[in-house]
Design an enzyme around this catalytic site. Sequence first.
Site, PDB file in Angstrom:
ATOM      1  N   PRO A 159     -75.525  36.101 -45.593  1.00 44.78           N
ATOM      2  CA  PRO A 159     -74.181  35.622 -45.238  1.00 44.78           C
ATOM      3  C   PRO A 159     -74.220  34.657 -44.054  1.00 44.78           C
ATOM      4  O   PRO A 159     -75.061  34.786 -43.162  1.00 44.78           O
ATOM      5  CB  PRO A 159     -73.435  36.904 -44.868  1.00 44.78           C
ATOM      6  CG  PRO A 159     -74.204  38.028 -45.469  1.00 44.78           C
ATOM      7  CD  PRO A 159     -75.626  37.577 -45.544  1.00 44.78           C
ATOM      8  N   GLY A 196     -72.926  32.678 -40.654  1.00 41.61           N
ATOM      9  CA  GLY A 196     -72.178  32.992 -39.426  1.00 41.61           C
ATOM     10  C   GLY A 196     -72.032  34.494 -39.245  1.00 41.61           C
ATOM     11  O   GLY A 196     -71.016  35.007 -38.798  1.00 41.61           O
ATOM     12  N   GLY A 205     -74.468  36.583 -37.722  1.00 45.14           N
ATOM     13  CA  GLY A 205     -75.296  37.214 -36.688  1.00 45.14           C
ATOM     14  C   GLY A 205     -76.628  37.678 -37.259  1.00 45.14           C
ATOM     15  O   GLY A 205     -77.327  38.494 -36.664  1.00 45.14           O
ATOM     16  N   GLY A 260     -78.975  35.375 -38.396  1.00 42.19           N
ATOM     17  CA  GLY A 260     -79.965  34.313 -38.165  1.00 42.19           C
ATOM     18  C   GLY A 260     -80.351  33.524 -39.399  1.00 42.19           C
ATOM     19  O   GLY A 260     -81.428  32.924 -39.450  1.00 42.19           O
ATOM     20  N   GLY A 261     -79.493  33.471 -40.393  1.00 42.95           N
ATOM     21  CA  GLY A 261     -79.838  32.800 -41.661  1.00 42.95           C
ATOM     22  C   GLY A 261     -80.293  31.363 -41.471  1.00 42.95           C
ATOM     23  O   GLY A 261     -81.351  30.961 -41.984  1.00 42.95           O
ATOM     24  N   GLY A 262     -79.540  30.589 -40.714  1.00 39.57           N
ATOM     25  CA  GLY A 262     -79.884  29.180 -40.533  1.00 39.57           C
ATOM     26  C   GLY A 262     -81.186  29.022 -39.763  1.00 39.57           C
ATOM     27  O   GLY A 262     -82.039  28.208 -40.124  1.00 39.57           O
ATOM     28  N   SER A 309     -83.592  31.183 -39.635  1.00 40.78           N
ATOM     29  CA  SER A 309     -84.677  31.626 -40.518  1.00 40.78           C
ATOM     30  C   SER A 309     -85.063  30.516 -41.492  1.00 40.78           C
ATOM     31  O   SER A 309     -86.246  30.261 -41.740  1.00 40.78           O
ATOM     32  CB  SER A 309     -84.224  32.866 -41.311  1.00 40.78           C
ATOM     33  OG  SER A 309     -85.235  33.247 -42.228  1.00 40.78           O
ATOM     34  N   LYS A 335     -82.444  38.716 -39.850  1.00 40.73           N
ATOM     35  CA  LYS A 335     -82.846  39.598 -38.740  1.00 40.73           C
ATOM     36  C   LYS A 335     -81.597  40.340 -38.246  1.00 40.73           C
ATOM     37  O   LYS A 335     -80.469  39.890 -38.483  1.00 40.73           O
ATOM     38  CB  LYS A 335     -83.447  38.818 -37.562  1.00 40.73           C
ATOM     39  CG  LYS A 335     -82.563  37.730 -36.917  1.00 40.73           C
ATOM     40  CD  LYS A 335     -81.500  38.192 -35.955  1.00 40.73           C
ATOM     41  CE  LYS A 335     -80.636  37.053 -35.515  1.00 40.73           C
ATOM     42  NZ  LYS A 335     -79.352  37.482 -34.884  1.00 40.73           N
ATOM     43  N   ASP A 344     -83.278  31.065 -31.824  1.00 38.66           N
ATOM     44  CA  ASP A 344     -83.756  32.176 -32.666  1.00 38.66           C
ATOM     45  C   ASP A 344     -84.912  31.762 -33.561  1.00 38.66           C
ATOM     46  O   ASP A 344     -85.541  32.601 -34.191  1.00 38.66           O
ATOM     47  CB  ASP A 344     -82.628  32.621 -33.626  1.00 38.66           C
ATOM     48  CG  ASP A 344     -81.733  33.644 -32.981  1.00 38.66           C
ATOM     49  OD1 ASP A 344     -80.839  34.137 -33.673  1.00 38.66           O
ATOM     50  OD2 ASP A 344     -81.951  33.923 -31.796  1.00 38.66           O
TER      51      ASP A 344
HETATM   52  C1  LIG Z   1     -76.637  35.032 -30.831  1.00 32.71           C
HETATM   53  C2  LIG Z   1     -78.043  35.014 -31.353  1.00 32.71           C
HETATM   54  C3  LIG Z   1     -78.748  36.326 -31.023  1.00 32.71           C
HETATM   55  O1  LIG Z   1     -79.992  36.412 -31.662  1.00 32.71           O
HETATM   56  O2  LIG Z   1     -78.136  34.868 -32.771  1.00 32.71           O
HETATM   57  P1  LIG Z   1     -76.994  34.741 -33.894  1.00 32.71           P
HETATM   58  O3  LIG Z   1     -75.940  35.755 -33.647  1.00 32.71           O
HETATM   59  O4  LIG Z   1     -76.491  33.344 -33.756  1.00 32.71           O
HETATM   60  O5  LIG Z   1     -77.734  34.989 -35.188  1.00 32.71           O
HETATM   61  C4  LIG Z   1     -78.861  33.844 -30.758  1.00 32.71           C
HETATM   62  O6  LIG Z   1     -78.898  33.927 -29.353  1.00 32.71           O
HETATM   63  C5  LIG Z   1     -78.334  32.494 -31.207  1.00 32.71           C
HETATM   64  O7  LIG Z   1     -79.452  31.695 -31.394  1.00 32.71           O
HETATM   65  P2  LIG Z   1     -79.270  30.323 -32.208  1.00 32.71           P
HETATM   66  O8  LIG Z   1     -78.321  30.573 -33.344  1.00 32.71           O
HETATM   67  O9  LIG Z   1     -80.629  29.800 -32.516  1.00 32.71           O
HETATM   68  O10 LIG Z   1     -78.507  29.462 -31.123  1.00 32.71           O
HETATM   69  P3  LIG Z   1     -78.759  27.919 -30.801  1.00 32.71           P
HETATM   70  O11 LIG Z   1     -78.625  27.144 -32.054  1.00 32.71           O
HETATM   71  O12 LIG Z   1     -79.988  27.806 -29.944  1.00 32.71           O
HETATM   72  O13 LIG Z   1     -77.494  27.666 -29.828  1.00 32.71           O
HETATM   73  C6  LIG Z   1     -76.193  27.591 -30.362  1.00 32.71           C
HETATM   74  C7  LIG Z   1     -75.253  27.628 -29.161  1.00 32.71           C
HETATM   75  O14 LIG Z   1     -75.197  28.978 -28.674  1.00 32.71           O
HETATM   76  C8  LIG Z   1     -75.249  28.996 -27.249  1.00 32.71           C
HETATM   77  N1  LIG Z   1     -76.429  29.763 -26.807  1.00 32.71           N
HETATM   78  C9  LIG Z   1     -77.446  30.079 -27.700  1.00 32.71           C
HETATM   79  C10 LIG Z   1     -78.497  30.861 -27.266  1.00 32.71           C
HETATM   80  C11 LIG Z   1     -78.513  31.299 -25.925  1.00 32.71           C
HETATM   81  N2  LIG Z   1     -79.520  32.076 -25.469  1.00 32.71           N
HETATM   82  N3  LIG Z   1     -77.507  30.959 -25.062  1.00 32.71           N
HETATM   83  C12 LIG Z   1     -76.464  30.201 -25.489  1.00 32.71           C
HETATM   84  O15 LIG Z   1     -75.542  29.917 -24.703  1.00 32.71           O
HETATM   85  C13 LIG Z   1     -75.271  27.551 -26.789  1.00 32.71           C
HETATM   86  O16 LIG Z   1     -73.924  27.194 -26.566  1.00 32.71           O
HETATM   87  C14 LIG Z   1     -75.769  26.803 -27.988  1.00 32.71           C
HETATM   88  O17 LIG Z   1     -75.231  25.504 -28.028  1.00 32.71           O
HETATM   89  N1  LIG Z   2     -79.495  26.394 -43.979  1.00 32.93           N
HETATM   90  C1  LIG Z   2     -78.435  26.942 -43.345  1.00 32.93           C
HETATM   91  N2  LIG Z   2     -78.150  28.247 -43.516  1.00 32.93           N
HETATM   92  C2  LIG Z   2     -77.101  28.830 -42.838  1.00 32.93           C
HETATM   93  N3  LIG Z   2     -76.279  28.170 -41.980  1.00 32.93           N
HETATM   94  C3  LIG Z   2     -76.539  26.865 -41.821  1.00 32.93           C
HETATM   95  C4  LIG Z   2     -77.619  26.198 -42.470  1.00 32.93           C
HETATM   96  N4  LIG Z   2     -77.619  24.920 -42.075  1.00 32.93           N
HETATM   97  C5  LIG Z   2     -76.584  24.795 -41.215  1.00 32.93           C
HETATM   98  N5  LIG Z   2     -75.921  25.946 -41.062  1.00 32.93           N
HETATM   99  C6  LIG Z   2     -74.759  26.180 -40.171  1.00 32.93           C
HETATM  100  O1  LIG Z   2     -75.166  27.140 -39.148  1.00 32.93           O
HETATM  101  C7  LIG Z   2     -74.057  28.033 -38.830  1.00 32.93           C
HETATM  102  C8  LIG Z   2     -74.338  29.491 -39.166  1.00 32.93           C
HETATM  103  O2  LIG Z   2     -75.635  29.796 -38.876  1.00 32.93           O
HETATM  104  P1  LIG Z   2     -76.208  31.211 -39.350  1.00 32.93           P
HETATM  105  O3  LIG Z   2     -77.608  31.211 -38.870  1.00 32.93           O
HETATM  106  O4  LIG Z   2     -75.916  31.475 -40.791  1.00 32.93           O
HETATM  107  O5  LIG Z   2     -75.312  32.275 -38.550  1.00 32.93           O
HETATM  108  P2  LIG Z   2     -75.691  33.129 -37.263  1.00 32.93           P
HETATM  109  O6  LIG Z   2     -76.121  32.102 -36.241  1.00 32.93           O
HETATM  110  O7  LIG Z   2     -74.423  33.841 -36.956  1.00 32.93           O
HETATM  111  O8  LIG Z   2     -76.807  34.056 -37.631  1.00 32.93           O
HETATM  112  C9  LIG Z   2     -72.917  27.626 -39.709  1.00 32.93           C
HETATM  113  O9  LIG Z   2     -72.086  26.768 -38.955  1.00 32.93           O
HETATM  114  C10 LIG Z   2     -73.593  26.874 -40.859  1.00 32.93           C
HETATM  115  O10 LIG Z   2     -72.709  25.921 -41.413  1.00 32.93           O
END
Ligand SMILES: C[C@@](CO)(OP(=O)(O)O)[C@H](O)COP(=O)(O)OP(=O)(O)OC[C@H]1O[C@@H](n2ccc(N)nc2=O)[C@H](O)[C@@H]1O
Ligand SMILES: Nc1ncnc2c1ncn2[C@@H]1O[C@H](COP(=O)(O)OP(=O)(O)O)[C@@H](O)[C@H]1O
Length: 279
Positions: free
Chosen positions: A93, A95, A97, A99-101, A103, A11, A135
């Site tokens: 990829p 980490g 941004g 949402g791979g994990g 998803s 995403k 997410d």
């Molecule tokens: C930043 C966003 C934007 O869509 O995505 P990514 O960049 O990771 O893909 C999301 O808010 C990431 O959501 P997600 O990756 O599911 O985060 P979670 O596992 O719930 O939380 C990981 C950590 O991020 C912080 N967290 C997350 C979501 C939120 N609304 N507030 C927070 O402060 C918290 O410290 C939490 O311990």
């Molecule tokens: N199945 C998985 N796919 C991707 N990342 C994973 C998975 N399981 C655990 N992780 C951990 O989740 C973190 C990255 O999550 P990811 O969703 O890829 O990045 P982001 O949250 O930036 O979108 C990393 O620390 C990774 O080691």
Amino acid sequence: MDRLKLLSPAKINIGLRILRKRSDGYHDIETIFHEVKLFDEIEFEISDSVEFETDSDEIPKDAENLCLKALRIFYESFGIHSGVKIFLRKRIPIGAGLGGGSSNSATVLKGLNILFNVGADESLLCELGSLIGSDVPFFIIGGTAYATGRGEVIEPFKVELPFKIVIVYPNIKISTAWAYTNVKLKNHRHKQSLKEVFLENLNHPEKFREMIENDFEDVVFEHYPKVGEVKKKLYELGSDFALMSGSGSSVFAFFKKIDDEKEQEIYDAFRDCKVFVLR
Ligand SMILES: C[C@@](CO)(OP(=O)(O)O)[C@H](O)COP(=O)(O)OP(=O)(O)OC[C@H]1O[C@@H](n2ccc(N)nc2=O)[C@H](O)[C@@H]1O
Ligand SMILES: Nc1ncnc2c1ncn2[C@@H]1O[C@H](COP(=O)(O)OP(=O)(O)O)[C@@H](O)[C@H]1O
């Protein structure tokens, strides 16, 4: 059915506002999730024990993997005792941004629901998903959605995006928790909702540049200047709108059209990055 293969999409966040810190340590956010045609693949096969394999050496292969976290929640919720073999083919990829994990977690919940014929509906799967990550509920529904709360309150809506999407990943892994810990909160009161701004200006993307922001950009660009350079170069290449996705480090861009020559120009401009041109 004892075998199943599902796609697990990435995403982008078309805008991300961080509104306030909550008493539970999370942050209230406002964002638009948009599913893109960049996928991991997850294969399921009924077996006599639980096994997990992946072709990626960048993610945990043990119980820490988000696929297994999702499996555990599903098994505990529905009292499953059968075994299943899960194979994750990673393309999104890490980490980034994107949402791979999250998803992957949602796709495992959906896959097990089908494989074991449990019949859990979308809202129950979203509830389970929200226990794994903020997410995850979006990925149960997919498509495009306006999200609030910590990202788990999802309002899906239909939109035909009049753009091609390019995603550039500068090979920098950014921890979501680090980004939320270090982000400086901005004042978004009295602003139009991201959804309204987005839908009202779909045909005037130049407005997006001034009205659709990602609050993580300041802190990420400060610590990782490369990410800001990627965004700048995407504008120099003629994109109509470019923004970092989520907590980074990927930057996505909208182009009204991309011909072969422009596609090659984009690849050439980012030789040290992973580039996805999703035409
Ligand atoms: C930043 C966003 C934007 O869509 O995505 P990514 O960049 O990771 O893909 C999301 O808010 C990431 O959501 P997600 O990756 O599911 O985060 P979670 O596992 O719930 O939380 C990981 C950590 O991020 C912080 N967290 C997350 C979501 C939120 N609304 N507030 C927070 O402060 C918290 O410290 C939490 O311990
Ligand atoms: N199945 C998985 N796919 C991707 N990342 C994973 C998975 N399981 C655990 N992780 C951990 O989740 C973190 C990255 O999550 P990811 O969703 O890829 O990045 P982001 O949250 O930036 O979108 C990393 O620390 C990774 O080691």
